[in-house]
Design a protein around this motif. Structure first.
Motif, PDB file in Angstrom:
ATOM      1  N   ILE A  68       0.851  -1.191   0.000  1.00 31.79           N
ATOM      2  CA  ILE A  68       0.000   0.000   0.000  1.00 31.79           C
ATOM      3  C   ILE A  68       0.884   1.238   0.000  1.00 31.79           C
ATOM      4  CG2 ILE A  68      -1.812   1.266   1.209  1.00 31.79           C
ATOM      5  CD1 ILE A  68      -2.655  -1.371   2.500  1.00 31.79           C
ATOM      6  N   ASP A  69       0.799   2.015  -1.052  1.00 31.44           N
ATOM      7  CA  ASP A  69       1.606   3.230  -1.195  1.00 31.44           C
ATOM      8  C   ASP A  69       0.745   4.434  -0.840  1.00 31.44           C
ATOM      9  OD1 ASP A  69       3.290   5.265  -1.838  1.00 31.44           O
ATOM     10  OD2 ASP A  69       3.507   4.757  -3.955  1.00 31.44           O
ATOM     11  N   THR A  70       1.007   5.053   0.308  1.00 34.63           N
ATOM     12  CA  THR A  70       0.202   6.206   0.733  1.00 34.63           C
ATOM     13  C   THR A  70       0.414   7.411  -0.181  1.00 34.63           C
ATOM     14  OG1 THR A  70       1.963   6.825   2.290  1.00 34.63           O
ATOM     15  CG2 THR A  70       0.162   5.481   3.139  1.00 34.63           C
ATOM     16  N   GLY A  71       1.440   7.357  -1.020  1.00 34.36           N
ATOM     17  CA  GLY A  71       1.672   8.458  -1.958  1.00 34.36           C
ATOM     18  C   GLY A  71       0.966   8.267  -3.285  1.00 34.36           C
ATOM     19  N   ASN A  72       0.370   7.089  -3.492  1.00 35.65           N
ATOM     20  CA  ASN A  72      -0.339   6.817  -4.744  1.00 35.65           C
ATOM     21  C   ASN A  72      -1.771   7.333  -4.638  1.00 35.65           C
ATOM     22  OD1 ASN A  72      -1.459   5.841  -7.116  1.00 35.65           O
ATOM     23  ND2 ASN A  72      -1.523   3.714  -6.420  1.00 35.65           N
ATOM     24  N   ARG A  73      -2.055   8.455  -5.281  1.00 41.55           N
ATOM     25  CA  ARG A  73      -3.394   9.052  -5.268  1.00 41.55           C
ATOM     26  C   ARG A  73      -4.008   9.079  -6.665  1.00 41.55           C
ATOM     27  NH1 ARG A  73      -4.853   9.872   0.189  1.00 41.55           N
ATOM     28  NH2 ARG A  73      -2.876  10.035   1.347  1.00 41.55           N
ATOM     29  N   CYS A  74      -3.457   8.265  -7.547  1.00 37.36           N
ATOM     30  CA  CYS A  74      -3.931   8.251  -8.932  1.00 37.36           C
ATOM     31  C   CYS A  74      -5.357   7.697  -9.008  1.00 37.36           C
ATOM     32  CB  CYS A  74      -2.992   7.401  -9.785  1.00 37.36           C
ATOM     33  SG  CYS A  74      -3.404   7.381 -11.540  1.00 37.36           S
ATOM     34  N   THR A  75      -6.209   8.379  -9.766  1.00 34.31           N
ATOM     35  CA  THR A  75      -7.600   7.937  -9.936  1.00 34.31           C
ATOM     36  C   THR A  75      -7.993   7.986 -11.408  1.00 34.31           C
ATOM     37  OG1 THR A  75      -8.421  10.185  -9.565  1.00 34.31           O
ATOM     38  CG2 THR A  75      -8.313   8.725  -7.645  1.00 34.31           C
ATOM     39  N   GLU A  76      -9.014   7.219 -11.745  1.00 35.22           N
ATOM     40  CA  GLU A  76      -9.584   7.267 -13.094  1.00 35.22           C
ATOM     41  C   GLU A  76     -10.374   8.569 -13.202  1.00 35.22           C
ATOM     42  OE1 GLU A  76     -11.837   7.179 -16.398  1.00 35.22           O
ATOM     43  OE2 GLU A  76     -12.939   6.822 -14.520  1.00 35.22           O
ATOM     44  N   PRO A  77     -10.092   9.418 -14.204  1.00 33.71           N
ATOM     45  CA  PRO A  77     -10.636  10.783 -14.237  1.00 33.71           C
ATOM     46  C   PRO A  77     -12.158  10.879 -14.298  1.00 33.71           C
ATOM     47  CG  PRO A  77      -9.537  10.222 -16.315  1.00 33.71           C
ATOM     48  CD  PRO A  77      -9.189   9.157 -15.337  1.00 33.71           C
ATOM     49  N   LEU A  78     -12.843   9.955 -14.944  1.00 34.45           N
ATOM     50  CA  LEU A  78     -14.295  10.058 -15.092  1.00 34.45           C
ATOM     51  C   LEU A  78     -15.043   9.626 -13.836  1.00 34.45           C
ATOM     52  CD1 LEU A  78     -14.788   8.769 -18.759  1.00 34.45           C
ATOM     53  CD2 LEU A  78     -14.714  11.135 -17.936  1.00 34.45           C
ATOM     54  N   THR A  79     -14.631   8.516 -13.255  1.00 36.18           N
ATOM     55  CA  THR A  79     -15.351   7.969 -12.099  1.00 36.18           C
ATOM     56  C   THR A  79     -14.708   8.326 -10.766  1.00 36.18           C
ATOM     57  OG1 THR A  79     -14.081   5.903 -12.193  1.00 36.18           O
ATOM     58  CG2 THR A  79     -16.114   6.019 -13.496  1.00 36.18           C
ATOM     59  N   GLY A  80     -13.441   8.719 -10.800  1.00 36.31           N
ATOM     60  CA  GLY A  80     -12.719   8.988  -9.564  1.00 36.31           C
ATOM     61  C   GLY A  80     -12.308   7.737  -8.812  1.00 36.31           C
ATOM     62  N   GLU A  81     -12.447   6.568  -9.461  1.00 37.79           N
ATOM     63  CA  GLU A  81     -12.094   5.316  -8.795  1.00 37.79           C
ATOM     64  C   GLU A  81     -10.573   5.154  -8.737  1.00 37.79           C
ATOM     65  OE1 GLU A  81     -14.193   2.364 -11.020  1.00 37.79           O
ATOM     66  OE2 GLU A  81     -16.111   2.776 -10.043  1.00 37.79           O
ATOM     67  N   PRO A  82     -10.080   4.485  -7.692  1.00 36.63           N
ATOM     68  CA  PRO A  82      -8.627   4.366  -7.506  1.00 36.63           C
ATOM     69  C   PRO A  82      -7.951   3.553  -8.594  1.00 36.63           C
ATOM     70  CG  PRO A  82      -9.793   2.958  -5.959  1.00 36.63           C
ATOM     71  CD  PRO A  82     -10.833   3.808  -6.627  1.00 36.63           C
ATOM     72  N   VAL A  83      -6.690   3.890  -8.839  1.00 38.32           N
ATOM     73  CA  VAL A  83      -5.868   3.163  -9.812  1.00 38.32           C
ATOM     74  C   VAL A  83      -4.721   2.500  -9.067  1.00 38.32           C
ATOM     75  CG1 VAL A  83      -4.344   3.360 -11.818  1.00 38.32           C
ATOM     76  CG2 VAL A  83      -6.460   4.703 -11.713  1.00 38.32           C
ATOM     77  N   HIS A  84      -4.565   1.210  -9.286  1.00 42.50           N
ATOM     78  CA  HIS A  84      -3.486   0.435  -8.680  1.00 42.50           C
ATOM     79  C   HIS A  84      -2.507   0.015  -9.772  1.00 42.50           C
ATOM     80  CE1 HIS A  84      -6.314   0.134  -5.297  1.00 42.50           C
ATOM     81  NE2 HIS A  84      -7.211  -0.256  -6.185  1.00 42.50           N
ATOM     82  N   PHE A  85      -1.265  -0.201  -9.396  1.00 40.32           N
ATOM     83  CA  PHE A  85      -0.229  -0.571 -10.356  1.00 40.32           C
ATOM     84  C   PHE A  85       0.208  -2.019 -10.105  1.00 40.32           C
ATOM     85  CE2 PHE A  85      -0.161   3.983  -9.893  1.00 40.32           C
ATOM     86  CZ  PHE A  85      -0.105   4.420 -11.209  1.00 40.32           C
ATOM     87  N   VAL A  86       0.237  -2.796 -11.183  1.00 42.68           N
ATOM     88  CA  VAL A  86       0.555  -4.220 -11.086  1.00 42.68           C
ATOM     89  C   VAL A  86       1.721  -4.535 -12.018  1.00 42.68           C
ATOM     90  CG1 VAL A  86      -0.289  -6.570 -11.464  1.00 42.68           C
ATOM     91  CG2 VAL A  86      -1.811  -4.837 -10.488  1.00 42.68           C
ATOM     92  N   SER A  87       2.663  -5.314 -11.520  1.00 44.09           N
ATOM     93  CA  SER A  87       3.813  -5.726 -12.318  1.00 44.09           C
ATOM     94  C   SER A  87       3.369  -6.646 -13.456  1.00 44.09           C
ATOM     95  CB  SER A  87       4.836  -6.447 -11.433  1.00 44.09           C
ATOM     96  OG  SER A  87       5.788  -7.128 -12.223  1.00 44.09           O
ATOM     97  N   PHE A  88       3.686  -6.249 -14.686  1.00 39.07           N
ATOM     98  CA  PHE A  88       3.328  -7.057 -15.855  1.00 39.07           C
ATOM     99  C   PHE A  88       3.976  -8.442 -15.768  1.00 39.07           C
ATOM    100  CE2 PHE A  88       4.101  -8.616 -20.140  1.00 39.07           C
ATOM    101  CZ  PHE A  88       2.850  -8.498 -20.727  1.00 39.07           C
ATOM    102  N   LYS A  89       5.235  -8.470 -15.350  1.00 34.37           N
ATOM    103  CA  LYS A  89       5.962  -9.737 -15.277  1.00 34.37           C
ATOM    104  C   LYS A  89       5.321 -10.678 -14.248  1.00 34.37           C
ATOM    105  CE  LYS A  89      10.386  -7.597 -16.502  1.00 34.37           C
ATOM    106  NZ  LYS A  89      11.754  -7.267 -16.024  1.00 34.37           N
ATOM    107  N   PHE A  90       4.820 -10.095 -13.165  1.00 31.65           N
ATOM    108  CA  PHE A  90       4.279 -10.923 -12.085  1.00 31.65           C
ATOM    109  C   PHE A  90       3.017 -11.662 -12.509  1.00 31.65           C
ATOM    110  CE2 PHE A  90       2.471 -12.107  -8.060  1.00 31.65           C
ATOM    111  CZ  PHE A  90       3.570 -12.306  -7.237  1.00 31.65           C
ATOM    112  N   VAL A  91       2.198 -11.017 -13.343  1.00 31.96           N
ATOM    113  CA  VAL A  91       0.909 -11.624 -13.709  1.00 31.96           C
ATOM    114  C   VAL A  91       0.860 -12.013 -15.184  1.00 31.96           C
ATOM    115  CG1 VAL A  91      -0.338 -10.389 -11.897  1.00 31.96           C
ATOM    116  CG2 VAL A  91      -0.128  -9.358 -14.172  1.00 31.96           C
ATOM    117  N   GLU A  92       2.002 -11.992 -15.854  1.00 28.35           N
ATOM    118  CA  GLU A  92       2.030 -12.221 -17.308  1.00 28.35           C
ATOM    119  C   GLU A  92       1.363 -13.534 -17.697  1.00 28.35           C
ATOM    120  OE1 GLU A  92       5.244 -12.229 -21.016  1.00 28.35           O
ATOM    121  OE2 GLU A  92       5.927 -12.016 -18.930  1.00 28.35           O
TER     122      GLU A  92
END
Length: 286
Positions: free
Chosen positions: A157-181
């Motif tokens: 959990i990154d308390t500095g990550n405040r990125c949201t989807e602009p239309l809905t305001g829903e949170p955006v999470h970042f996932v490693s491509f390699k981890f879930v490839e």
């Protein structure tokens, strides 16, 4: 002259230890107060060098003068002072047994310098451990459900990550491509791998039956603005069964900023789910 030298050595040593404790507990004691406390700690030990009572009185006088009379001073701060004294004193004992200068002033100077170096190293290691504990407190196990797949992902959990989807305001999470490839559908991999980070993604390059779950996410970093594709997930469970609110994931190819072992960096709002699940003790423990 000899007595003054001993008082001076003890004062320098005491000041180094008290300064170390002051920085560790963020007490913000003044330099004048620390110097006075160093003197109070040096005098009894110099006058009565073989008295255990004098050592106890000197130690108590230092703590009270430097940090005041309170439970916090007698407890946590006194312990840190004691740890600093034992560590620096032991290191100096090893040094002075092997290297002793004929010039007393040089001995005082070198001893003071070494005391500060030893305590600086102790403080650095101490803070490294504290940071590691803090990082582990924000690390959670999670299970991501997307594309009819269930993926176990160790997350942070990154308390500095405040990125949201602009239309809905829903949170955006970042996932490693390699981890879930291995779990990404093959028809999604091709447009993802061919897409260049600096360009705006064209959602039309993705299969039509996936397009309704896609969103363009604008990212703002120190390198500048960029665009990414956000995938809406079906469900995301973190911790001991807490379900996160609806949101999107963005795949990243560069994982050098991921904490060790983590496959996902969660939005700051995920901390609320953990807090609701475990109570305020989780946050207080950090």
């Amino acid at each position: 002259m000899y007595g003054e030298l001993i008082v001076g050595i003890n004062m320098v040593f005491n000041y180094a230890i008290l300064s170390f404790a002051d920085r560790m507990v963020k007490a913000q004691a003044t330099t004048r107060r620390l110097l006075l406390a160093s003197l109070f700690g040096a005098l009894p030990v110099t006058i009565f060098p073989n008295s255990q009572i004098a050592i106890i009185i000197a130690f108590g006088a230092m703590i009270i003068c430097a940090f005041g009379i309170s439970i916090a001073s007698i407890g946590g701060r006194a312990v840190i002072v004691l740890i600093g004294a034992l560590f620096a004193g032991g290191a100096l004992t090893v040094f002075t047994e092997k290297f002793m200068f004929s010039d007393s002033k040089a001995t005082v100077f070198v001893s003071a310098l070494l005391a500060y170096v030893f305590l600086y190293l102790l403080k650095t290691k101490w803070l490294d451990v504290r940071v590691a504990r803090q990082l582990s407190s924000y690390s959670v196990a999670s299970v991501l459900s997307i594309w009819n797949e269930t993926i176990s992902i160790p997350s942070f959990i990154d308390t500095g990550n405040r990125c949201t989807e602009p239309l809905t305001g829903e949170p955006v999470h970042f996932v490693s491509f390699k981890f879930v490839e291995q779990s990404i559908p093959e028809e999604l991999k091709k447009p993802l791998l061919s897409w260049k980070t600096g360009d705006m993604p064209q959602l039309s390059t993705f299969p039509k039956h996936y397009q309704k779950t896609l969103r363009l996410i604008r990212l703002q970093t120190v390198q500048g603005a960029s665009w990414a594709v956000g995938f809406k997930y079906d469900r995301w469970i973190i911790g001991e069964g807490s379900e996160m609110p609806a949101g999107y994931i963005v795949f990243t190819k560069q994982d050098n900023r991921y904490p060790e072992g983590a496959g996902a960096i969660l939005h700051a709002s995920a901390l609320e789910s953990i807090t609701n699940e475990r109570g305020t003790s989780h946050v207080a423990g950090t």
